[in-house]
Motif scaffolding. Structure first.
Motif, PDB file in Angstrom:
ATOM      1  N   LEU A 181       0.823  -1.212   0.000  1.00 44.85           N
ATOM      2  CA  LEU A 181       0.000   0.000   0.000  1.00 44.85           C
ATOM      3  C   LEU A 181       0.856   1.261   0.000  1.00 44.85           C
ATOM      4  O   LEU A 181       0.475   2.292  -0.589  1.00 44.85           O
ATOM      5  CB  LEU A 181      -0.939   0.003   1.209  1.00 44.85           C
ATOM      6  CG  LEU A 181      -2.145  -0.944   1.132  1.00 44.85           C
ATOM      7  CD1 LEU A 181      -2.955  -0.875   2.420  1.00 44.85           C
ATOM      8  CD2 LEU A 181      -3.024  -0.609  -0.064  1.00 44.85           C
ATOM      9  N   GLN A 182       1.996   1.204   0.640  1.00 45.18           N
ATOM     10  CA  GLN A 182       2.877   2.374   0.668  1.00 45.18           C
ATOM     11  C   GLN A 182       3.502   2.664  -0.691  1.00 45.18           C
ATOM     12  O   GLN A 182       3.892   3.797  -0.958  1.00 45.18           O
ATOM     13  CB  GLN A 182       3.954   2.179   1.733  1.00 45.18           C
ATOM     14  CG  GLN A 182       3.416   2.270   3.155  1.00 45.18           C
ATOM     15  CD  GLN A 182       4.455   1.925   4.209  1.00 45.18           C
ATOM     16  OE1 GLN A 182       5.421   1.198   3.940  1.00 45.18           O
ATOM     17  NE2 GLN A 182       4.277   2.450   5.412  1.00 45.18           N
ATOM     18  N   VAL A 183       3.596   1.646  -1.553  1.00 48.51           N
ATOM     19  CA  VAL A 183       4.072   1.865  -2.918  1.00 48.51           C
ATOM     20  C   VAL A 183       3.146   2.863  -3.622  1.00 48.51           C
ATOM     21  O   VAL A 183       3.591   3.753  -4.351  1.00 48.51           O
ATOM     22  CB  VAL A 183       4.120   0.540  -3.708  1.00 48.51           C
ATOM     23  CG1 VAL A 183       4.404   0.796  -5.187  1.00 48.51           C
ATOM     24  CG2 VAL A 183       5.175  -0.389  -3.117  1.00 48.51           C
ATOM     25  N   ILE A 184       1.841   2.725  -3.379  1.00 48.47           N
ATOM     26  CA  ILE A 184       0.859   3.629  -3.987  1.00 48.47           C
ATOM     27  C   ILE A 184       0.993   5.036  -3.406  1.00 48.47           C
ATOM     28  O   ILE A 184       0.984   6.034  -4.136  1.00 48.47           O
ATOM     29  CB  ILE A 184      -0.573   3.108  -3.755  1.00 48.47           C
ATOM     30  CG1 ILE A 184      -0.686   1.645  -4.188  1.00 48.47           C
ATOM     31  CG2 ILE A 184      -1.581   3.963  -4.518  1.00 48.47           C
ATOM     32  CD1 ILE A 184      -2.019   1.002  -3.840  1.00 48.47           C
ATOM     33  N   ASP A 185       1.113   5.130  -2.089  1.00 52.58           N
ATOM     34  CA  ASP A 185       1.233   6.438  -1.442  1.00 52.58           C
ATOM     35  C   ASP A 185       2.499   7.172  -1.874  1.00 52.58           C
ATOM     36  O   ASP A 185       2.506   8.407  -1.993  1.00 52.58           O
ATOM     37  CB  ASP A 185       1.203   6.287   0.079  1.00 52.58           C
ATOM     38  CG  ASP A 185      -0.210   6.087   0.605  1.00 52.58           C
ATOM     39  OD1 ASP A 185      -1.117   5.875  -0.223  1.00 52.58           O
ATOM     40  OD2 ASP A 185      -0.424   6.134   1.828  1.00 52.58           O
ATOM     41  N   MET A 186       3.567   6.423  -2.111  1.00 52.19           N
ATOM     42  CA  MET A 186       4.800   7.042  -2.626  1.00 52.19           C
ATOM     43  C   MET A 186       4.529   7.771  -3.938  1.00 52.19           C
ATOM     44  O   MET A 186       4.979   8.906  -4.142  1.00 52.19           O
ATOM     45  CB  MET A 186       5.868   5.970  -2.845  1.00 52.19           C
ATOM     46  CG  MET A 186       6.626   5.551  -1.610  1.00 52.19           C
ATOM     47  SD  MET A 186       7.907   6.749  -1.131  1.00 52.19           S
ATOM     48  CE  MET A 186       9.072   6.580  -2.494  1.00 52.19           C
ATOM     49  N   LYS A 187       3.784   7.100  -4.825  1.00 53.74           N
ATOM     50  CA  LYS A 187       3.468   7.707  -6.127  1.00 53.74           C
ATOM     51  C   LYS A 187       2.564   8.924  -5.967  1.00 53.74           C
ATOM     52  O   LYS A 187       2.625   9.866  -6.757  1.00 53.74           O
ATOM     53  CB  LYS A 187       2.814   6.671  -7.053  1.00 53.74           C
ATOM     54  CG  LYS A 187       3.782   5.633  -7.581  1.00 53.74           C
ATOM     55  CD  LYS A 187       4.880   6.310  -8.407  1.00 53.74           C
ATOM     56  CE  LYS A 187       5.865   5.319  -8.995  1.00 53.74           C
ATOM     57  NZ  LYS A 187       5.392   4.704 -10.211  1.00 53.74           N
ATOM     58  N   GLY A 188       1.716   8.910  -4.940  1.00 54.90           N
ATOM     59  CA  GLY A 188       0.884  10.073  -4.673  1.00 54.90           C
ATOM     60  C   GLY A 188       1.727  11.296  -4.384  1.00 54.90           C
ATOM     61  O   GLY A 188       1.462  12.402  -4.887  1.00 54.90           O
ATOM     62  N   PHE A 189       2.781  11.113  -3.597  1.00 53.63           N
ATOM     63  CA  PHE A 189       3.670  12.232  -3.256  1.00 53.63           C
ATOM     64  C   PHE A 189       4.585  12.627  -4.414  1.00 53.63           C
ATOM     65  O   PHE A 189       4.703  13.805  -4.749  1.00 53.63           O
ATOM     66  CB  PHE A 189       4.531  11.868  -2.049  1.00 53.63           C
ATOM     67  CG  PHE A 189       3.854  12.059  -0.726  1.00 53.63           C
ATOM     68  CD1 PHE A 189       3.372  13.310  -0.350  1.00 53.63           C
ATOM     69  CD2 PHE A 189       3.720  10.999   0.171  1.00 53.63           C
ATOM     70  CE1 PHE A 189       2.752  13.497   0.880  1.00 53.63           C
ATOM     71  CE2 PHE A 189       3.102  11.180   1.396  1.00 53.63           C
ATOM     72  CZ  PHE A 189       2.609  12.426   1.752  1.00 53.63           C
ATOM     73  N   MET A 190       5.241  11.656  -5.035  1.00 58.06           N
ATOM     74  CA  MET A 190       6.296  11.974  -6.003  1.00 58.06           C
ATOM     75  C   MET A 190       5.840  11.979  -7.456  1.00 58.06           C
ATOM     76  O   MET A 190       6.562  12.452  -8.337  1.00 58.06           O
ATOM     77  CB  MET A 190       7.456  10.991  -5.845  1.00 58.06           C
ATOM     78  CG  MET A 190       7.082   9.549  -6.125  1.00 58.06           C
ATOM     79  SD  MET A 190       8.443   8.383  -5.832  1.00 58.06           S
ATOM     80  CE  MET A 190       9.396   8.631  -7.316  1.00 58.06           C
ATOM     81  N   GLY A 191       4.619  11.468  -7.701  1.00 60.63           N
ATOM     82  CA  GLY A 191       4.147  11.411  -9.077  1.00 60.63           C
ATOM     83  C   GLY A 191       4.914  10.384  -9.894  1.00 60.63           C
ATOM     84  O   GLY A 191       5.652   9.559  -9.362  1.00 60.63           O
ATOM     85  N   ARG A 247      -2.399   9.682  -6.352  1.00 55.40           N
ATOM     86  CA  ARG A 247      -2.499   8.379  -5.699  1.00 55.40           C
ATOM     87  C   ARG A 247      -3.559   7.517  -6.380  1.00 55.40           C
ATOM     88  O   ARG A 247      -3.360   6.315  -6.573  1.00 55.40           O
ATOM     89  CB  ARG A 247      -2.813   8.518  -4.211  1.00 55.40           C
ATOM     90  CG  ARG A 247      -3.009   7.150  -3.545  1.00 55.40           C
ATOM     91  CD  ARG A 247      -3.054   7.208  -2.034  1.00 55.40           C
ATOM     92  NE  ARG A 247      -4.167   8.003  -1.526  1.00 55.40           N
ATOM     93  CZ  ARG A 247      -4.471   8.080  -0.230  1.00 55.40           C
ATOM     94  NH1 ARG A 247      -3.754   7.433   0.671  1.00 55.40           N
ATOM     95  NH2 ARG A 247      -5.488   8.818   0.168  1.00 55.40           N
ATOM     96  N   ASP A 248      -4.667   8.129  -6.753  1.00 55.54           N
ATOM     97  CA  ASP A 248      -5.731   7.372  -7.407  1.00 55.54           C
ATOM     98  C   ASP A 248      -5.285   6.876  -8.785  1.00 55.54           C
ATOM     99  O   ASP A 248      -5.620   5.758  -9.185  1.00 55.54           O
ATOM    100  CB  ASP A 248      -6.987   8.232  -7.549  1.00 55.54           C
ATOM    101  CG  ASP A 248      -8.178   7.413  -8.015  1.00 55.54           C
ATOM    102  OD1 ASP A 248      -8.533   6.425  -7.339  1.00 55.54           O
ATOM    103  OD2 ASP A 248      -8.745   7.743  -9.084  1.00 55.54           O
TER     104      ASP A 248
END
Length: 322
Positions: A181-191, A247-248
Motif C-alpha cells: 500500500l505504501q508503494v501507492i502512497d509514494m506515487k501520490g507524493f512523487m508522481g 495516488r488514485d
C-alpha cells in the motif's frame, strides 16, 4: 488439479515483454522480418522471454494481459495522463495483433478490456486467483509491487535474459522499506514522470520515502501536517488535490469486470498449432525448443500432483491421529 493448493499461475504483462523485445532487438538498426516484409522482431523476442520465464518459474497455469487502446478511465480523471508518450514505431504496430495471435496459438488466454490498462487486468486476476493459487506476475513495471500479497509475487525483468528480481512481502520491505500500500502512497507524493502525473510539486522520491517511513501513509502525514517543515507543509497544502488524484491514478484496480478460471488458463502448450505459426513467421529456431518446453510442463504437472498427493496423505494421517 483445479482444487490443488499447489497451482502456480504466471500472469504475463504482455506489453512489457513486447516493448522490451522490440527495443532489445532493434537498437542496432536491424529489424527481423519475414520474406514478405512483415516485421517480427518483437514477437520473436517476446517468445524467447516468455519461454525463459516458463522454464524458470515452471507454472501450471499461464495468462497474458494486454492494453486495449490508449484511452482509459485514467485519462477521464486526468487528461494529461500518459500524454507524453511517443507514438509506437511503425515496425512495432503490426506486431501488436500478431503477438496475440501467437500467444493464442500456444494455448494461452489473452486478457484485456477497453477502458482499463493491462495493469488493472493483472491486478484483478492476481486477486481472484491468489485466493487458492500461488501467483507470479512477470513484468518490468515497478508499479506492480503494490499487488504483492502472501500468495502473489512480482517478478521484475532485469537487463539480460534469465535475470529476474522476485519480490514478495519480505523482499519488498527489505529492499524498498515499503509495504504494498505504501508503494501507492509514494506515487501520490512523487508522481510518475513516465505516466505524466505530477504528485506534489517539489517532492521527489527521497522526501516521499522519508514522509512515508515517518508517518506510514498519506493520511498519517496529513494528520501531522503542522509538524512538518514549513516548506513541505506549503508544498502539500498547495497541491492537496493533485496528491489525492496522483495516488488514485497510481492505484491498480482489483475490480475490473473480467475473470479467468484455472481451467481456462491451464498451461498446456499446443505444440502443433504453435509450430505451424512459428513456421509461418519463419521462426525456425523457436520450433526446435517447443519439445524442451513440453518437458518443463510435464515436470511442473508431475511436481504439482506429487505435492497434492502428499498433502492429501498428510491430511488423512492427521484425521486418523485425532
Amino acid at each position: 488439479m483445479k482444487d490443488s493448493p499447489n497451482n502456480r499461475v504466471l500472469i504475463v504483462d504482455g506489453m512489457a515483454l513486447l516493448f522490451r523485445a522490440f527495443y532489445g532487438t532493434s537498437y542496432t538498426g536491424y529489424i527481423r522480418k519475414t520474406k514478405a516484409g512483415l516485421p517480427t522482431n518483437a514477437v520473436y523476442g517476446f517468445i524467447q522471454y516468455f519461454f525463459d520465464a516458463v522454464q524458470t518459474f515452471k507454472p501450471t497455469h499461464v495468462i497474458c494481459c494486454w492494453d486495449m487502446g490508449s484511452s482509459t478511465f485514467r485519462n477521464e480523471s486526468f487528461s494529461e495522463y500518459k500524454q507524453n508518450r511517443m507514438e509506437a514505431p511503425l515496425e512495432l504496430i503490426p506486431q501488436f495483433d500478431l503477438v496475440k495471435e501467437v500467444v493464442a496459438e500456444m494455448g494461452v488466454p489473452n486478457v484485456g478490456i477497453v477502458g482499463y490498462e493491462a495493469d488493472d487486468c493483472i491486478g484483478t486476476l492476481s486477486a481472484q486467483l491468489g485466493t487458492d493459487s500461488e501467483v507470479y506476475i512477470l513484468t518490468g513495471d515497478h508499479d506492480m509491487l503494490q499487488l504483492i500479497t502472501e500468495r502473489v509475487k512480482v517478478v521484475i525483468m532485469k537487463k539480460g535474459r534469465s535475470n529476474y528480481a522476485v519480490y514478495d512481502l519480505e523482499t519488498l520491505l527489505a529492499e524498498k522499506q515499503l509495504t504494498p500500500l505504501q508503494v501507492i502512497d509514494m506515487k501520490g507524493f512523487m508522481g510518475d514522470t513516465a505516466d505524466n502525473y505530477p504528485g506534489v510539486k517539489g517532492i521527489g522520491e527521497k522526501t516521499a520515502l522519508k514522509l512515508i517511513l515517518e508517518y506510514q501513509s498519506i493520511e498519517g502525514c496529513l494528520a501531522c501536517l503542522d509538524q512538518l517543515p514549513k516548506s513541505i507543509q506549503a508544498k502539500i497544502s498547495a497541491n492537496l488535490d493533485m496528491l489525492h488524484l496522483s495516488r488514485d491514478l497510481a492505484r491498480i484496480r482489483l475490480d475490473v469486470p473480467i475473470s479467468c478460471s484455472l481451467t481456462e488458463c491451464l498451461w498446456n502448450l499446443q505444440r502443433e498449432a504453435a509450430a505451424r505459426k512459428f513456421e509461418e513467421l519463419e521462426f525456425g529456431g523457436l520450433v526446435k525448443i517447443l519439445g524442451e518446453i513440453e518437458e518443463v510442463i510435464e515436470e511442473a504437472v508431475e511436481e504439482e500432483m506429487d505435492l497434492f498427493s502428499l498433502a492429501v496423505q498428510e491430511a488423512a494421517a492427521s484425521r486418523e491421529e485425532s
